[in-house]
Enzyme design. Structure first.
Site, PDB file in Angstrom:
ATOM      1  N   HIS A  85      34.027  11.563 -75.815  1.00 38.24           N
ATOM      2  CA  HIS A  85      34.916  11.834 -74.680  1.00 38.24           C
ATOM      3  C   HIS A  85      36.233  11.074 -74.856  1.00 38.24           C
ATOM      4  O   HIS A  85      36.323  10.125 -75.636  1.00 38.24           O
ATOM      5  CB  HIS A  85      34.255  11.373 -73.371  1.00 38.24           C
ATOM      6  CG  HIS A  85      33.990   9.900 -73.323  1.00 38.24           C
ATOM      7  ND1 HIS A  85      32.935   9.321 -74.000  1.00 38.24           N
ATOM      8  CD2 HIS A  85      34.645   8.874 -72.709  1.00 38.24           C
ATOM      9  CE1 HIS A  85      32.931   8.009 -73.791  1.00 38.24           C
ATOM     10  NE2 HIS A  85      33.972   7.704 -73.019  1.00 38.24           N
ATOM     11  N   ASP A 132      39.040   8.881 -72.476  1.00 34.46           N
ATOM     12  CA  ASP A 132      39.081   8.167 -71.203  1.00 34.46           C
ATOM     13  C   ASP A 132      40.295   8.609 -70.400  1.00 34.46           C
ATOM     14  O   ASP A 132      41.354   8.936 -70.968  1.00 34.46           O
ATOM     15  CB  ASP A 132      39.162   6.646 -71.431  1.00 34.46           C
ATOM     16  CG  ASP A 132      37.881   6.083 -72.024  1.00 34.46           C
ATOM     17  OD1 ASP A 132      36.830   6.734 -71.859  1.00 34.46           O
ATOM     18  OD2 ASP A 132      37.945   5.002 -72.637  1.00 34.46           O
ATOM     19  N   HIS A 179      35.944   9.018 -78.481  1.00 33.22           N
ATOM     20  CA  HIS A 179      34.918   8.051 -78.866  1.00 33.22           C
ATOM     21  C   HIS A 179      33.604   8.343 -78.147  1.00 33.22           C
ATOM     22  O   HIS A 179      33.560   9.110 -77.170  1.00 33.22           O
ATOM     23  CB  HIS A 179      35.373   6.624 -78.559  1.00 33.22           C
ATOM     24  CG  HIS A 179      35.692   6.392 -77.101  1.00 33.22           C
ATOM     25  ND1 HIS A 179      36.845   6.862 -76.506  1.00 33.22           N
ATOM     26  CD2 HIS A 179      35.005   5.737 -76.128  1.00 33.22           C
ATOM     27  CE1 HIS A 179      36.854   6.506 -75.224  1.00 33.22           C
ATOM     28  NE2 HIS A 179      35.746   5.826 -74.964  1.00 33.22           N
ATOM     29  N   ARG A 208      21.518  -2.806 -72.380  1.00 31.38           N
ATOM     30  CA  ARG A 208      22.887  -3.172 -72.758  1.00 31.38           C
ATOM     31  C   ARG A 208      23.796  -3.005 -71.540  1.00 31.38           C
ATOM     32  O   ARG A 208      23.706  -1.997 -70.826  1.00 31.38           O
ATOM     33  CB  ARG A 208      23.356  -2.290 -73.904  1.00 31.38           C
ATOM     34  CG  ARG A 208      24.796  -2.556 -74.333  1.00 31.38           C
ATOM     35  CD  ARG A 208      25.282  -1.524 -75.344  1.00 31.38           C
ATOM     36  NE  ARG A 208      26.684  -1.743 -75.682  1.00 31.38           N
ATOM     37  CZ  ARG A 208      27.531  -0.777 -76.020  1.00 31.38           C
ATOM     38  NH1 ARG A 208      27.119   0.492 -76.065  1.00 31.38           N
ATOM     39  NH2 ARG A 208      28.791  -1.062 -76.315  1.00 31.38           N
TER      40      ARG A 208
END
Length: 728
Positions: free
Chosen positions: A657, A659, A709, A719
């Site tokens: 995607h 940002d 990314h 995480r």
């Protein structure tokens, strides 16, 4: 002895024992004074006398004082009785006698100048002069008029030949509580006696400067490495300065400098006098100290306070702790500290909120813990909003060897400190002439001040004697802290503050909310320095100064920004809040209600952290952005800032995607290989991955167009990252 190293001082068994003349003789001048107690003021007087080599004889040693005090006339007759008796032993008709008070008097110059000015007065007896008449105003008209200067007699200082003084005192038969001032005034206003004894007044303050009624006339004069008082009204340099009546604060102020305690050329000349060295002592030889810790309101960074307490460089087996905690919010912090460390200290006494003991009573209980322990030599009072940066603070204060001393504490960016340089007429804050210079470090030394708060060290001996009263904090008009300082001053105990070293600061407790798990995270506005020390990575400063930045992929910058504590607190805060999104495309938290590439997350505005987060971005992300992307300036605006949680059985990864940002900040909050396996970020255009994100390090990269990314799969553990879409 107050003057170690001096042969004349060492020859004296004590200041109040034989021999009485502790300084070498200067001509035919003998200084007589009365002192029934060895107070801080008396020690100051003796030090100034020694500085100029005066010959001193102290009268009234060991007597109980029955002469009243300066606030409630009459009084002082005891001084006259003692003087009359002492003069009987003096047979030399050429002996000049200076009779002065001692607790509130300092010498500004030496015997030679004093005798010269006395001879120039052309009278056998010279009294100090005052602007105000006291104690009987009805006698005003009977005082001789003068062409210029002060009309009224002051009994706190006079000089004359021994035979004339004997004659002046010959008919004294008063009680110790009678007024010496009134007695001498009646002699002076009697023309026959005045002429017979040959009395005059020091009208223009050439010998004596009484401060009462004359505060506007007196300034400090710094010249050629010397400092003394100057009377600007008469342009004179008085030899003796007397803080008579209610001018004790002013004599204390002048006494910080005169005689040559501090000059521009030498700095502080008394900072290394009369020390109590601790270096070289065995641990068992260190003085026992009771540390009083007072928690009276919700306060940020209490955990850090206890960490700093642990780091004090002082044997813990010589420390006892008295902890007063009025706040239930802080019970876990206190309990955790004691659980791990109580056994390291010689003893601990805890008063918690359930005991319902008021703050004033708690202070007295703390004092008593030291008073009642014969081994206790010091009480170190520390409020929990004090940031003790200097680990040597306690050692330094003890070595300075004062009955009452405090380290100067500041607030970043302000002129606020934990001391006042002066008081207003009603006992509140006033700024002294030297306050700003002291705060800013232009004048460094030991300063006798009228008010100290938050932190101080006092000798147990003082608590058991001068400061033994149970009502030290009580007053009908003053707050407890001001009442305490007023009582200490009135007992003649000097309160010193030292700014020779940097010791720390005091936190702001305003607007401190306790409705979060880690409330200190919200302190970026109120306590930015402490916030930075707690939460910003120790190597962040190298990012801007030394270029401590890595470039793992094109136009992707990697740099340290958060401490482990910051990461831990952000994770725990979000898990404590617990309202994680479902990870679906429908999202009512964002404009339009639809998220194209959703994550399981919590937004900063959900926990009320958006203003604080923007402050963080502006102060710590924007400077890096402007350094690495020259010509681009950001105001750190964001629509979305959120903590993301990746779990193998929940949402392990994020598909490719762009940002919705000009640039993105992505900070790893936990550690690969320890907290989780897998994870990382891959930039598809460059086929470049960051596979081992470091906890507390930020990835900064462009958001649109170039840096398509994806989030790589987390295969084990959990995480956490915090993401900001900046300048959407």
């Amino acid at each position: 002895s107050p003057f170690p190293g001096s042969a004349s001082a060492l020859s004296a068994r004590s200041l109040f024992g034989e021999p009485v003349c502790v300084f070498s003789v200067s001509g035919d001048l003998l200084v007589l004074t009365v002192a029934t107690q060895e107070t801080d003021g008396f020690r100051r007087f003796l030090r100034s006398a020694k500085h100029f080599n005066y010959t001193i004889k102290v009268l009234g040693r060991g007597e109980t004082w029955r002469g009243g005090d300066y606030m409630s006339p009459p009084g002082g007759g005891q001084k006259v009785r003692l003087l009359k008796s002492a003069l009987e032993d003096i047979q030399d008709e050429n002996r000049v006698i200076l009779f002065v008070d001692s607790y509130d008097v300092i010498f500004s110059s030496g015997p030679r100048e004093l005798l010269k000015k006395f001879q120039q007065a052309k009278h056998r007896v010279v009294f100090s002069a005052e602007t105000l008449i006291w104690p009987d105003r009805h006698l005003e008209d009977k005082h001789p008029h003068v062409r210029e200067g002060k009309r009224f007699l002051g009994a706190g200082g006079f000089i004359g030949y021994a035979p004339n003084l004997k004659k002046m005192l010959s008919d004294w038969s008063g009680a110790d509580s009678d007024s010496d001032q009134l007695h001498f005034t009646k002699i002076y206003i009697n023309p026959e006696k005045r002429k017979s004894i040959n009395i005059t007044l020091d009208n223009k303050c050439r010998l004596f400067q009484n401060l009462h009624g004359a505060l506007d006339e007196v300034v400090l004069k710094f010249e050629d490495g010397r400092v003394r008082a100057r009377n600007v009204l008469y342009d004179t340099l008085p030899v003796i300065i007397h803080g008579n009546g209610p001018t004790k604060l002013q004599i204390n102020y002048l006494g910080n400098y005169i005689p040559n305690l501090w000059t521009f050329e030498t700095g502080c000349t008394i900072c290394n006098e009369n020390l109590r060295p601790l270096s070289g002592l065995q641990e068992s030889e260190y003085p026992v100290v009771v540390i009083g810790i007072f928690i009276q309101q919700p306060t940020p960074f209490v955990t850090v306070f206890f960490e700093r307490l642990l780091n004090l460089k002082y044997p813990k087996n010589r420390l006892q702790l008295f902890i007063y905690n009025q706040e239930s919010h802080h019970e876990p912090h206190v309990r955790t500290f004691l659980e791990y460390h109580e056994s390291e200290y010689q003893g601990v006494k805890l008063i918690g909120p359930e005991e319902d003991i008021d703050p004033v009573t708690s202070r007295n209980i703390g004092f008593d813990m030291c008073r009642d322990n014969i081994d206790c030599e010091y009480f170190f009072s520390v409020d929990v909003d004090v940031v003790l940066k200097n680990e040597d603070t306690l050692r330094i204060l003890i070595e300075l060897n004062k009955p009452f001393i405090a380290p100067m504490m500041t607030k970043p960016g302000l002129l606020w400190t934990n001391f006042w340089g002066a008081l207003s007429a009603d006992g509140y804050y006033a700024r002294s002439e030297d306050y700003v210079d002291i705060v800013q470090g232009h004048r460094v030394g030991l300063w006798n001040v009228p008010y100290i708060s938050h932190i101080f060290l006092t000798k147990a001996d003082a608590l058991r004697t001068d400061l033994k009263d149970p009502d030290l904090f009580e007053s009908a008009t003053l707050d407890p802290d001001m009442a305490f300082c007023s009582k200490v001053r009135n007992k003649g105990v000097f309160m010193f503050v030292t700014n020779v070293h940097t010791y720390g600061r005091v936190l702001s407790t305003e607007n401190y909310q306790t409705n979060h798990l880690h409330n200190d995270l919200w302190q970026v506005f109120e306590n930015p320095v402490e916030w930075e020390e707690r939460y910003i990575h120790e190597n962040y400063s190298k990012v801007l100064k030394d270029g401590f930045i890595e470039t793992p992929c094109p136009d992707v910058y990697w740099f340290p920004v958060f401490t482990d504590v910051a990461c831990k607190h952000l994770i725990e805060e979000m898990e404590h809040f617990g309202q994680w999104s479902g990870g679906g495309n429908t999202d009512n938290r964002i404009q339009g209600g639809y998220e194209n590439v959703p994550t399981i997350d919590i937004h900063m505005n959900q926990v009320g952290y958006e203003k604080e987060w923007q402050k963080f971005l502006l102060d710590y992300a924007a400077p890096v952005t402007e350094k690495m992307y020259p010509g681009y300036y950001t105001r750190a605006q964001f629509d979305l800032a959120f903590v993301v949680r990746y779990k193998p059985d929940e949402q392990p990864a994020l598909r490719p995607h762009h940002d919705a940002s000009t640039f993105t900040i992505n900070i790893a909050l936990n550690q690969v290989g320890i907290d989780y396996q897998g994870g990382g970020c891959r930039f598809l255009r460059y086929n470049c991955s960051v596979n081992a994100p470091r906890r507390g390090w930020a990835l900064m990269h462009p958001g649109r167009l170039t840096h398509y990314h994806e989030g790589l799969p987390t295969v084990q553990g959990v995480r956490y990252i915090v993401v900001s879409f900046v300048d959407p």
